[in-house]
Design a protein around this motif. Structure first.
Motif, short mmCIF file in Angstrom:
data_model
loop_
_atom_site.label_atom_id
_atom_site.label_comp_id
_atom_site.label_asym_id
_atom_site.label_seq_id
_atom_site.Cartn_x
_atom_site.Cartn_y
_atom_site.Cartn_z
N ALA A 355 -23.71 -27.91 39.69
CA ALA A 355 -24.82 -28.81 39.39
C ALA A 355 -25.51 -28.33 38.12
O ALA A 355 -25.78 -27.13 37.96
N PHE A 356 -25.78 -29.28 37.22
CA PHE A 356 -26.51 -28.98 35.99
C PHE A 356 -27.82 -29.77 35.99
O PHE A 356 -27.83 -30.97 36.31
N LEU A 357 -28.89 -29.08 35.61
CA LEU A 357 -30.21 -29.69 35.52
C LEU A 357 -30.64 -29.68 34.06
O LEU A 357 -30.58 -28.63 33.39
N PHE A 358 -31.07 -30.84 33.55
CA PHE A 358 -31.52 -30.98 32.17
C PHE A 358 -33.02 -31.30 32.20
O PHE A 358 -33.42 -32.34 32.71
N GLU A 359 -33.81 -30.39 31.65
CA GLU A 359 -35.26 -30.52 31.70
C GLU A 359 -35.83 -30.48 30.29
O GLU A 359 -35.51 -29.57 29.50
N ASP A 360 -36.66 -31.48 29.95
CA ASP A 360 -37.30 -31.53 28.64
C ASP A 360 -38.53 -30.63 28.68
O ASP A 360 -39.52 -30.91 29.35
N ILE A 361 -38.46 -29.50 27.96
CA ILE A 361 -39.56 -28.54 27.94
C ILE A 361 -40.20 -28.49 26.55
O ILE A 361 -40.78 -27.46 26.17
N THR A 362 -40.10 -29.61 25.83
CA THR A 362 -40.65 -29.64 24.47
C THR A 362 -42.14 -29.36 24.48
O THR A 362 -42.65 -28.53 23.70
N SER A 363 -42.90 -30.05 25.35
CA SER A 363 -44.35 -29.86 25.40
C SER A 363 -44.69 -28.45 25.86
O SER A 363 -45.63 -27.82 25.34
N GLU A 364 -43.92 -27.93 26.80
CA GLU A 364 -44.15 -26.57 27.28
C GLU A 364 -43.92 -25.55 26.16
O GLU A 364 -44.71 -24.61 25.97
N MET A 365 -42.82 -25.74 25.42
CA MET A 365 -42.54 -24.82 24.32
C MET A 365 -43.57 -24.95 23.21
O MET A 365 -43.97 -23.96 22.59
N THR A 366 -44.03 -26.19 22.96
CA THR A 366 -45.07 -26.39 21.94
C THR A 366 -46.35 -25.67 22.34
O THR A 366 -47.00 -25.01 21.51
N LEU A 367 -46.70 -25.80 23.62
CA LEU A 367 -47.90 -25.12 24.10
C LEU A 367 -47.74 -23.60 24.04
O LEU A 367 -48.68 -22.88 23.66
N THR A 368 -46.54 -23.13 24.37
CA THR A 368 -46.29 -21.68 24.31
C THR A 368 -46.38 -21.17 22.88
O THR A 368 -46.98 -20.12 22.60
N ARG A 369 -45.78 -21.92 21.97
CA ARG A 369 -45.83 -21.51 20.57
C ARG A 369 -47.27 -21.52 20.06
O ARG A 369 -47.71 -20.61 19.31
N LYS A 370 -48.04 -22.54 20.47
CA LYS A 370 -49.44 -22.62 20.05
C LYS A 370 -50.23 -21.43 20.60
O LYS A 370 -51.07 -20.84 19.90
#
Length: 497
Positions: A355-370
């Protein structure tokens, strides 16, 4: 009177002369090889169960009818002669009698059926009895079978059925048989059918309860023989599985995470709408159940995955991804060319599936980078402050300190507790009551109070100390030289105005 007796004797003699010659069932063996046998004996062997030799056929016939017959016949050379009676027949008939004799090293076996003696039927009687016994055993086996078995003529009429069928049809109540001809027809099966191909048929009883059967049909001459096995458990299991899959499908349909399950052959078996939305792959393509590599190839073509410059490296990377996902939990972060960031998680499933799970973590990564950017900025600001500042956690552990603090207290290190720091500060200074007050006010975990005071280092510099409790139980300690404070204080007052 004498004449009467003579006439009666003559009639008996004439009757005996009219009876056919009775030939016994006799077999002669040299060890286990048949040397000779009478006609009824050969007929008996032909009617006996199949075996690799005539001796095996005879033993197969005798074993269910005589106790320990194999062992008894094995010792005939030492005993010389044995005569035993067998078990009663399945119909309660008289037991057979076995006579075995050692004749000049050969074994002569004679079988006698007491019921056929004196009737001129001895030759065919044993063979007939063997057939009848086998027929009775087969009838018992079919009657005990939980499967429904019945036979239909070419015209579709039920001409024979076992007990399970009759009980189901209501023609047999307990031990009372109420058969009527033709027999009831439970199943409406087409005569033009393929052998060995099971068909699932549903029957409904008088209470409206549905029962399911798997029916098998075979040609038997011009007739058909049918077998019906209960399929209720299979039907209920299949329905439960369908309901479970539908429930999972509805649940997965509302998930924002894309799900793709590949079977042991790495064919796509299950996916949810989020997978199509996140990967930009059409439902038509996913519905065709592509292979894992076809799926990954399409992602590469649509630039929905990170990839090396050369295809070979990408292929090796995907092979590693599959192996690691099949072996256990595996997670990767894909930085896509369009600026999005996906977390791809692979985990094994039963029977070799993945099983493969594809999760969009763009906002999470943006918040982490910020957050990292702001933290680096805060650290840069602290490092450019001349005042030495350190922050201690509620547990007393040193959390962070600026560059001026490390210059002032070079012996301090990350992870050092407040108690050790107070001791190190006091050792670097001229003895003063400031440190004793600090231990009393700051040593307790609760209700820490602000504290300020001046201390003198061993090199003569005067340091102004401040200890300020922060939210959550943390503590800030700041240290500044008196001369530096004298230069900075006018600027602070000016800024305050």
């Amino acid at each position: 009177m004498l004449l009467t007796r003579l006439q009666a004797g003559q009639r008996k003699k004439d009757a005996r002369s009219l009876q056919p010659m009775i030939e016994q069932t006799v077999l002669l063996f040299d060890d286990e090889e048949l040397v000779d046998a009478t006609a009824p004996a050969r007929t008996l062997l032909e009617a006996s169960p199949l075996a690799s030799s005539d001796w095996g056929r005879l033993i197969a016939f005798l074993t269910p009818r005589f106790e320990s017959v194999r062992d008894r016949l094995a010792g005939i050379a030492e005993i010389g002669r044995i005569e035993v009676s067998g078990f009663p027949g399945p119909n309660g008939g008289a037991p057979l009698r076995l006579i075995a004799e050692d004749v000049n090293g050969l074994t002569r076996i004679t079988l006698v059926d007491p019921e056929a003696e004196g009737q001129g039927l001895l030759v065919d009687g044993l063979s007939q009895r063997a057939l009848e016994d086998e027929l009775e055993n087969l009838r018992h086996a079919l009657d005990l079978s939980p499967s429904l078995v019945w036979q239909e003529s070419a015209a579709g009429e039920t001409i024979w059925a076992n007990r399970a069928y009759l009980l189901r049809a209501g023609s047999l109540a307990e031990e009372e048989v109420t058969l009527s001809w033709p027999l009831p027809q439970l199943f409406k099966l087409e005569q033009e059918q393929t052998e060995y191909a099971p068909r699932r048929v549903m029957l409904q009883d008088e209470d409206g309860i549905d029962t399911w059967f798997d029916c098998y049909s075979y040609h038997l001459g011009d007739n058909w023989v049918h077998f019906a096995q209960s399929a209720d458990a299979t039907v209920y299991a299949e329905k439960a599985l369908r309901d479970f899959v539908q429930t999972l499908t509805k649940t997965f349909a509302d998930l924002p995470i894309g799900l793709a399950i590949f079977n042991r052959q790495r064919q796509l078996q299950l996916f949810n709408p989020a997978l199509s939305d996140l990967t930009a792959l059409g439902v038509d393509f996913l519905s065709k159940r592509p292979s894992l590599y076809a799926f990954l190839d399409r992602l590469r073509e649509t630039r929905m995955m990170a990839e090396p410059k050369d295809y070979r490296s990408w292929r090796e990377q995907m092979t590693t991804l599959e192996k690691q996902a099949a072996a256990g939990y595996h997670s990767e972060t894909w930085n896509l060319p369009n600026g999005q960031t996906y977390r791809v998680t692979g985990r094994p499933h039963p029977d070799g599936a993945i099983a493969f799970l594809f999760e969009d973590i763009t906002s999470e990564m943006t918040l982490t980078r910020k957050f990292h950017t702001e933290r680096e900025m805060d650290r840069a600001v602290l490092d450019n402050i001349a005042e030495a500042v350190a922050v201690f956690l509620p547990s007393g552990e040193l959390s962070s300190a600026n560059a001026a603090y490390h210059r002032l207290w070079p012996a301090q290190s990350a992870g050092m507790c407040l108690h050790d720091s107070l001791r190190a500060w006091a050792e670097a200074c001229v003895p003063t009551e400031v440190w004793s007050r600090a231990r009393l006010r700051l040593g307790a975990m609760a209700e820490r109070e602000p504290l300020a005071g001046d201390v003198t280092l061993r090199d003569g510099r005067v340091i102004a100390c401040r200890f300020v409790p922060l939210a959550g139980g943390a503590l800030m300690a700041s240290f500044a030289e008196k001369e530096l404070l004298a230069e900075v204080e006018p600027l602070r007052k000016l800024a305050a105005q």
